[in-house]
Design an enzyme around this catalytic site. Structure first.
Site, PDB file in Angstrom:
ATOM      1  CG  HIS A  56      71.049   2.566  14.539  1.00 55.97           C
ATOM      2  ND1 HIS A  56      71.837   3.901  15.266  1.00 55.97           N
ATOM      3  CD2 HIS A  56      70.606   2.177  15.443  1.00 55.97           C
ATOM      4  CE1 HIS A  56      71.708   3.970  16.449  1.00 55.97           C
ATOM      5  NE2 HIS A  56      70.546   2.944  16.485  1.00 55.97           N
TER       6      HIS A  56
ATOM      7  CD  GLU B 238      66.800   0.826  14.927  1.00 54.79           C
ATOM      8  OE1 GLU B 238      68.070   0.336  14.565  1.00 54.79           O
ATOM      9  OE2 GLU B 238      65.498   1.097  15.480  1.00 54.79           O
ATOM     10  CG  HIS B 239      67.236   6.858  15.447  1.00 54.08           C
ATOM     11  ND1 HIS B 239      67.275   6.985  16.560  1.00 54.08           N
ATOM     12  CD2 HIS B 239      67.758   4.924  15.433  1.00 54.08           C
ATOM     13  CE1 HIS B 239      67.562   6.078  17.804  1.00 54.08           C
ATOM     14  NE2 HIS B 239      68.035   4.839  17.139  1.00 54.08           N
TER      15      HIS B 239
ATOM     16  CD  GLU C 231      70.931   4.150  19.659  1.00 54.38           C
ATOM     17  OE1 GLU C 231      70.444   4.681  18.712  1.00 54.38           O
ATOM     18  OE2 GLU C 231      70.591   2.969  20.439  1.00 54.38           O
TER      19      GLU C 231
END
Lengths: 430, 424
Positions: A68, A71-72, A143
């Protein structure tokens, strides 16, 4: 070599083509649609926490949440970030990471071919520095905090922790605030090199686009990129998963108005993907509908007694190396709901449903499947996630038709056992 | 997509048909307009009670079986708030007959919807008591469940605080107090009033023949209509308001910092379209000032956005932050707002906003639900813009107009949902 598949019943076509670099490209033509949607995805998700890096011999374990995080970070460029490029073209970019894949996508209503270049370009161009990696930690920490406060999310992830002993699906996709602080640019590059080779990826496009132009453009773009060495099959290491559930009951207190629950059943019939998995997924969706769907007796009973409301729902997840069925909702008394559901399951094992009911639910599944094709985004995402399970969305309708009542009963008896279940609850903090 | 066809039916009902061959389903929505008046809880409860059963389909089991038999037709009811009015909606989405071996699905859906709306199951000449009691409880739980989604809850609370003495502070689903003292006879009277006097719009989207749809509706719809009520216009406060701060504590991990603004602009004003662009430049996506400065440059938040409550002339900024960084986040957010007013907007920011808005408007043509929401909005504002007209108008907006409209936007309430001390 272009390959055309046609589904006459759905009135849909699919063109597929393998580029020289090894990337599989799929195009679903959607005449009349204003939007175009492109998704570029790698078969790499939070579950891939142990693997042998490209060109190495020994496996490594990476910090939780790294897929993840990666991905950012891919959105970052040496000059600014990729959002600016999309903004100029008027497209809406986004990305997501789940247990088994990481996907980058955009929706456009013009400048499609330029947007496609941007997509294929930035995903192939990692730029990680100590500084930009540090910067992202604050954003992702917020997040993670956001999800910590989300009871719908918590009840689900707590359930997975209860169902599984060792399988990485029990870990949060984004990791923890502690684990993401262990991430640095070296590990990011290692993951990137291993999992982002085009031959481990899929490009899926839906919309009113020129198929030949898309393929030609993608071929040219990759021919200009530096040739990356492709590994052979990526070696992913999964810990041995014990039979049975880790915990039969999990509870967390949060600031909620009333209790929430998720009752899960762990599937130990592992298929490894392919047609057998597709059949299993559809069979279980039918079973859940027959067992506790809106026209079942038990749904009416629970609803009328005030034990469940319209928040109640079901879901079956079937992946190559794990699977589970979930019934979830809000209730003043989750334990009572669970006990009534267990009793109903027992009863149905000796006295199963009518054949008519089964045929009716099959019709419902067919309608749902046809409806899916209204949305270019949902269709594309579904297609890609199914390809990663070695299944094909165009086989879905025929598989519904071919599923027999006997298969349903067999699958029902196999999976729905109290001993293989876990009740996850969120209770109000007083 | 063909153009929208609007037909006036007997009983002052407007039928809006959007024929489009590309859709595989037919989407139907009956929308009754109600004033957000003191009966708002009653309004919110009515669709939920009607959903429970009608003549021919007396309970959920029968309704469920019917929908399954119709190839999994979707049926739902709901209530939404558009300015100071509630829209009570009855919606179906069914597979187009061309994809099924069975004919007559469309006719049956209109017949079913009519039954649900006009032939509820009664007991002693009012709604069945057990249905009312169960739905009262469910609605109460749904109202209270607002707290479960902290982002939504904190935005709603910010609006409630800023509109404290206005109708608009009423929650779309009603209030728990009203439910506790609910009068069943009154509920049935309000229902009759809804059938008889509420402005009604019917939307049909899909690969349909307009004449056939018209005929099917005429043959199925059986509403006892009288004079339609006119719904009062939403009040947009235009006077300067004093800035307030509200802090609420809760057991949460993340603080939510929301700011409510008065835009002093109505949808009908010529300044409205520049305002739409304004909100997009400020916080309408990854191209916006809030995203770039609060998230990307300062790493203070995962999300930070600005959006309009267009029917009420409000703008809301929302963000999820670490409590310890509250002052810093507030400063950076306000810096962005002030930059807008000072005209510190680059050509790139301006163009990106126009692009983002037009892309999303064009994209709405691909989703039946979004198309209906758009045209339903027109029935509220009285506008007759098609999506294409609106796109054209947005593209004409000038940067100067955006800077000009910025002067109208005034802070009203700064709302902070704060973690209790020691809760982390």
């Amino acid at each position: 070599m272009e390959n055309l598949m046609e589904n006459k019943l759905l009135k849909e076509k699919l063109i597929s083509h393998k580029l020289k670099v090894g990337l599989n490209v799929y195009i679903l033509p959607k005449p009349g649609y204003s939007r175009q949607f492109a998704i570029y995805a790698t078969q790499y998700g939070s579950n891939d926490s142990q693997f042998v890096p490209l060109g190495k011999k020994e496996p490594i374990t990476v910090p939780d949440g790294i897929a993840h995080f990666l991905e950012h970070k891919l959105f970052e460029e040496e000059e600014g970030n990729i959002f600016d490029e999309y903004a100029k073209l008027g497209a809406q970019p986004n990305a997501f990471t789940n247990f088994n894949m990481t996907a980058y996508h955009f929706t456009s209503t013009g400048n499609f071919y330029e947007c496609l270049d941007v997509l294929l370009g930035f995903v192939g161009r990692p730029y990680f520095t100590d500084e930009n990696v540090e910067k992202e930690k604050g954003i992702i920490a917020q997040e993670i905090r956001m999800y910590e406060d989300n009871p719908y999310w918590r009840v689900y992830f707590n359930l997975l922790k209860g169902l599984y002993h060792e399988h990485p699906v029990r870990k949060d996709i984004a990791g923890t605030v502690e684990s993401i602080y262990k991430i640095n640019k070296e590990i990011l590059y290692e993951c990137y090199r291993t999992f982002y080779h085009p031959s481990n990826m899929v490009l899926f496009i839906a919309g009113d686009v020129d198929t030949d132009r898309v393929i030609k453009q993608a071929e040219e773009l990759f021919s200009k990129q530096p040739v990356k060495e492709a590994g052979s099959e990526i070696e992913r290491i999964l810990p041995e998963e014990e039979k049975g559930v880790a915990q039969s009951r999990v509870e967390e207190k949060l600031a909620v108005s009333r209790p929430m629950f998720a009752l899960g059943f762990k599937d130990e019939d592992i298929t490894g993907g392919g047609d057998r998995l597709l059949e299993k997924i559809i069979a279980n969706e039918i079973i859940l509908d027959m067992l506790v769907g809106p026209s079942s007796d038990i749904y009416s009973n629970l609803y009328e007694e005030g034990l469940i409301d319209s928040s109640f729902g079901t879901d079956y997840t079937g992946e190559k190396n794990y699977g589970h069925a979930i019934m979830s909702g809000q209730s003043s008394d989750p334990e009572k709901v669970a006990s009534i559901l267990y009793d109903e399951i027992d009863k149905r094992k000796s006295k199963p449903w009518d054949q008519d009911y089964f045929e009716r639910i099959k019709k419902k599944k067919m309608g749902q499947h046809i409806r899916l094709f209204n949305s270019i985004e949902s269709t594309s995402i579904r297609f890609v996630s199914m390809l990663f399970k070695d299944t094909h969305l165009f086989d879905y309708y025929q598989t519904i038709e071919s599923i027999t009542y006997d298969l349903i009963i067999q699958e029902f008896k196999q999976l729905y056992n109290k001993s293989n279940s876990c009740l996850s609850m969120i209770v109000p903090k007083i | 997509m063909s153009d929208i066809i609007i037909k006036k039916l007997e009983g002052n009902i407007n039928l809006h048909i959007i024929p489009d061959k590309k859709f595989k389903t037919v989407y139907i929505s009956y929308c009754f307009h109600r004033d957000l008046d003191k009966d708002y809880t009653y309004n919110a409860l009515i669709p939920a009670v009607l959903k429970r059963g009608c003549e021919g389909y007396e309970n959920q089991k029968k309704i469920g079986a019917f929908l399954e038999e119709q190839y999994g037709a979707l049926f739902d009811v709901g209530v939404q708030k558009l300015g100071e009015r509630q829209i009570l909606r009855f919606t179906m989405d069914l597979v187009n007959e061309t994809y099924t071996p069975k004919d007559g699905l469309l006719a049956q859906s209109f017949y079913f919807l009519n039954r649900i709306i006009t032939k509820p199951v009664l007991e002693n000449s009012i709604f069945r008591e057990d249905y009312v009691n169960q739905e009262k409880e469910n609605l109460k739980n749904r109202i209270l469940a607002m707290i479960n989604d902290k982002m939504q809850y904190s935005i709603e609370r910010c609006i409630q605080e800023m509109c404290k003495n206005e109708k608009y502070s009423r929650f779309v689903l009603g209030s728990v107090e009203d439910l506790e003292s609910l009068d069943s006879e009154r509920l049935y009277r309000v229902y009759h009033d809804m059938i008889a006097t509420s402005p009604l719009d019917i939307f049909v989207v899909g690969d349909v023949d307009a004449e056939k749809v018209l005929l099917l509706i005429k043959n199925s719809l059986d509403l006892d209509r009288s004079q339609t009520k006119i719904i009062s216009e939403t009040i947009i406060k235009r006077v300067g308001v004093k800035q307030r701060q509200v802090i609420e504590e809760m057991d949460v991990a993340q603080a939510k910092l929301n700011i409510g603004f008065r835009t002093n602009t109505s949808v009908k004003d010529k300044e409205y379209l520049p305002l739409v662009v304004y909100a997009s430049v400020l916080g309408g996506g990854p191209h916006s000032k809030l995203f770039i400065n609060v998230r990307e440059r300062s790493s203070l938040a995962y999300y930070a956005f600005a959006r309009l409550e267009k029917y009420k002339g409000l703008m809301l900024i929302g963000s999820g932050i670490d409590q310890k960084q509250y002052q810093q986040a507030l400063e950076i957010i306000m810096e962005q707002v002030n930059d807008m007013e000072k005209g510190n907007i680059t050509d790139m920011e301006f163009t990106a906003a126009i692009n983002a808005i037009t892309t999303s408007l064009r994209g709405a043509k691909d989703e039946p639900g979004q198309l209906v929401n758009y045209y339903l909005g027109n029935t509220v504002t009285g506008a007759s813009y098609s999506l294409d007209d609106l796109i054209e108008e947005i593209m004409k907006v000038k940067l100067e107009e955006v800077v000009e409209v910025a002067k109208r936007v005034k802070v009203d309430t700064v709302y902070l949902l704060s973690p209790k001390e020691g809760s982390l």
